[in-house]
Enzyme design. Structure first.
Site, PDB file in Angstrom:
ATOM      1  N   SER A  94       2.897  83.761  -1.298  1.00 18.32           N
ATOM      2  CA  SER A  94       3.031  84.197   0.227  1.00 18.32           C
ATOM      3  C   SER A  94       2.683  83.028   1.093  1.00 18.32           C
ATOM      4  CB  SER A  94       2.882  85.500   0.493  1.00 18.32           C
ATOM      5  OG  SER A  94       3.419  86.659   0.089  1.00 18.32           O
ATOM      6  N   HIS A 141     -28.899  69.525  40.925  1.00 18.57           N
ATOM      7  CA  HIS A 141     -29.384  70.660  41.438  1.00 18.57           C
ATOM      8  C   HIS A 141     -28.737  71.454  42.617  1.00 18.57           C
ATOM      9  CE1 HIS A 141     -32.707  70.170  38.243  1.00 18.57           C
ATOM     10  NE2 HIS A 141     -32.570  68.864  38.969  1.00 18.57           N
ATOM     11  N   SER A 262      -4.781  84.801  51.519  1.00 24.58           N
ATOM     12  CA  SER A 262      -5.013  85.878  51.410  1.00 24.58           C
ATOM     13  C   SER A 262      -4.211  86.797  51.960  1.00 24.58           C
ATOM     14  CB  SER A 262      -6.647  86.111  52.403  1.00 24.58           C
ATOM     15  OG  SER A 262      -6.972  87.403  52.609  1.00 24.58           O
ATOM     16  N   ARG A 269      -7.468  78.868  52.588  1.00 25.37           N
ATOM     17  CA  ARG A 269      -7.048  78.150  51.789  1.00 25.37           C
ATOM     18  C   ARG A 269      -8.012  77.935  50.412  1.00 25.37           C
ATOM     19  NH1 ARG A 269      -3.845  74.133  55.453  1.00 25.37           N
ATOM     20  NH2 ARG A 269      -4.539  72.347  53.934  1.00 25.37           N
ATOM     21  N   ASN A 276      -8.412  79.352  38.613  1.00 27.05           N
ATOM     22  CA  ASN A 276      -7.378  79.699  37.237  1.00 27.05           C
ATOM     23  C   ASN A 276      -7.923  79.263  36.056  1.00 27.05           C
ATOM     24  OD1 ASN A 276      -4.703  79.069  35.748  1.00 27.05           O
ATOM     25  ND2 ASN A 276      -4.788  81.176  36.506  1.00 27.05           N
ATOM     26  N   ARG A 310      -2.550  85.320  14.264  1.00 25.18           N
ATOM     27  CA  ARG A 310      -1.474  85.411  14.748  1.00 25.18           C
ATOM     28  C   ARG A 310      -1.167  85.511  16.500  1.00 25.18           C
ATOM     29  NH1 ARG A 310       2.494  88.340  10.973  1.00 25.18           N
ATOM     30  NH2 ARG A 310       1.585  88.443   9.177  1.00 25.18           N
TER      31      ARG A 310
END
Length: 431
Positions: A94, A141, A262, A269, A276, A310
């Site tokens: 397999s 920093h 919002s 903005r 993301n 998978r």
């Protein structure tokens, strides 16, 4: 991967249809190799090439009984054939099919990711050249340090992504490997020629040695590379997020007409694209750890890695494809505010030139400690009283007795800090 973070071209690679098609191609190529060796009649292989097919619903139906997806697949394919069905899966195990087909699918994914990476590198390069002399505050920093340019910041990103591009090419070569060596890797029931033939036809290298599986250090290295690329993107995205803060506003993600920041505050903005990227990078890094857990399989194989792969391999390639395309567009369309950059440089009242004053005093004969102890009190006074640092320097007799007004003025010229920008760009091949 959920549709929200999927692009059609990459997602199409990881459909059941394409996966089973890859399995079928491995099966037929193996029969072609056997035919070259004179084991299977070439006419039978020709019929298999023309007629072998599968129905996904039928595979799933058979699997309910067999509880083995490859057995279900080979039986479904056999149903589409006549007498030549006996050659399906001849001499194979397999994982000969599954691992080799997986590498073939990853090769397809890699071709897309390679183009994505090359495009991203080019976009950063052009943006770096555009802002080569756009002076801004360098921060260490989170605190104002000394002047730099936005172009230098981008040039740093460009060089890092060039390294990632080379890493990806190496990982690509390491994962685009097939194996058709039988149940424990000894080729007991399969001629090594079959492996070589199949891999060559698929554009893969044949593993020099394997067990029933390809060794999962390959997949771990590959996933680590994807995770590092995602982390570099996150690093750049975090920089944009920091520079887009309201009190900084040196850059801003493109804000489209009709876009909303919002549900409650109409003025917002937000750097949502860069945020993301941080979330997506976290996902890919998590998958990297799973890939590492897959390395220590039992003996010549177990399937503990199978269920994880998978998920992680399709998801990681789809996610990185999404990240590279979205962030490429963020960088390409990034709004830059040079005047805000200069304004922010002035917010610390000239303290960013303290090292220039320090070194100028050392040049007059003071020790480093003496010069430091002379400059630091004036710098602290500027911080605490919010008085321009230059005024305090010009009023300090310990300094003016050693530095002329012209020399002091020279210490407060930001152009001094940009004198090697051209050299750095030339060194990077960005001139």
């Amino acid at each position: 991967m959920i549709e929200r973070y999927s692009r059609p071209e990459m997602s199409a690679i990881w459909t059941d249809e394409n996966r089973f098609q890859a399995w079928l191609e491995v099966e037929i190529l193996a029969c072609e190799a056997w035919a070259e060796l004179g084991v299977i009649p070439k006419e039978d292989v020709k019929v298999m090439r023309e007629n072998a097919s599968f129905d996904i619903n039928r595979i799933l139906e058979i699997e309910k009984d067999t509880r083995h997806d490859v057995v279900a697949f080979t039986r479904a394919v056999s149903e589409s054939l006549g007498e030549e069905r006996k050659w399906v899966h001849y001499g194979l195990t397999s994982t000969d099919v599954v691992d080799t087909a997986l590498s073939y699918l990853l090769k397809q994914a890699n071709d897309i990711l390679l183009k994505d990476l090359e495009r991203f590198v080019d976009i950063i390069k052009e943006k770096a050249k555009e802002h080569k002399y756009t002076v801004m505050m360098g921060r260490t920093h989170g605190v104002h340090a000394e002047p730099t340019t936005f172009g230098l910041k981008l040039a740093l990103w460009h060089e890092e992504m060039k390294r990632n591009l080379e890493r990806f090419k190496q990982a690509k070569a390491g994962i685009e490997v097939g194996k058709i060596s039988g149940a424990v890797g000894t080729y007991a029931n399969i001629d090594p020629f079959v492996e070589q033939y199949v891999c060559e036809k698929l554009g893969l290298k044949a593993a020099p040695i394997s067990t029933q599986t390809l060794q999962r250090d390959r997949h771990a290295d590959y996933m680590a590379t994807l995770a590092l690329i995602a982390t570099s993107i996150e690093k750049f995205a975090v920089e944009i997020r920091g520079l887009q803060k309201s009190e900084t506003r040196e850059v801003e993600e493109f804000f489209a007409k009709g876009q909303k920041g919002s549900s409650a505050m109409p003025h917002k903005r937000n750097p949502i694209g860069s945020e993301n990227m941080t979330g997506m990078a976290r996902v890919i890094r998590g998958y990297m750890m799973t890939a590492y857990e897959n390395v220590p399989l039992w003996h010549e194989r177990d399937i503990s890695h199978s269920s994880a792969e998978r998920i992680i391999l399709p998801d990681a390639t789809i996610a990185l494809n999404y990240m590279l395309n979205r962030f490429s567009n963020i960088v390409k369309n990034l709004t830059v505010f040079p005047e805000n950059m200069k304004r922010n440089m002035d917010r610390t009242l000239g303290l960013i030139y303290s090292q220039r004053v320090l070194l100028a005093l050392i040049d007059t004969g003071l020790t480093r400690e003496e010069a430091y102890d002379t400059v630091q009190p004036k710098a602290m006074e500027a911080w605490e009283k919010q008085v321009p640092f230059r005024e305090l320097v010009e009023a300090e007799e310990k300094i003016t007795s050693r530095l002329s007004p012209e020399k002091i003025a020279d210490c407060f010229d930001y152009n001094y800090h940009l004198k090697n920008v051209d050299l750095i760009f030339e060194r990077l091949g960005l001139a």
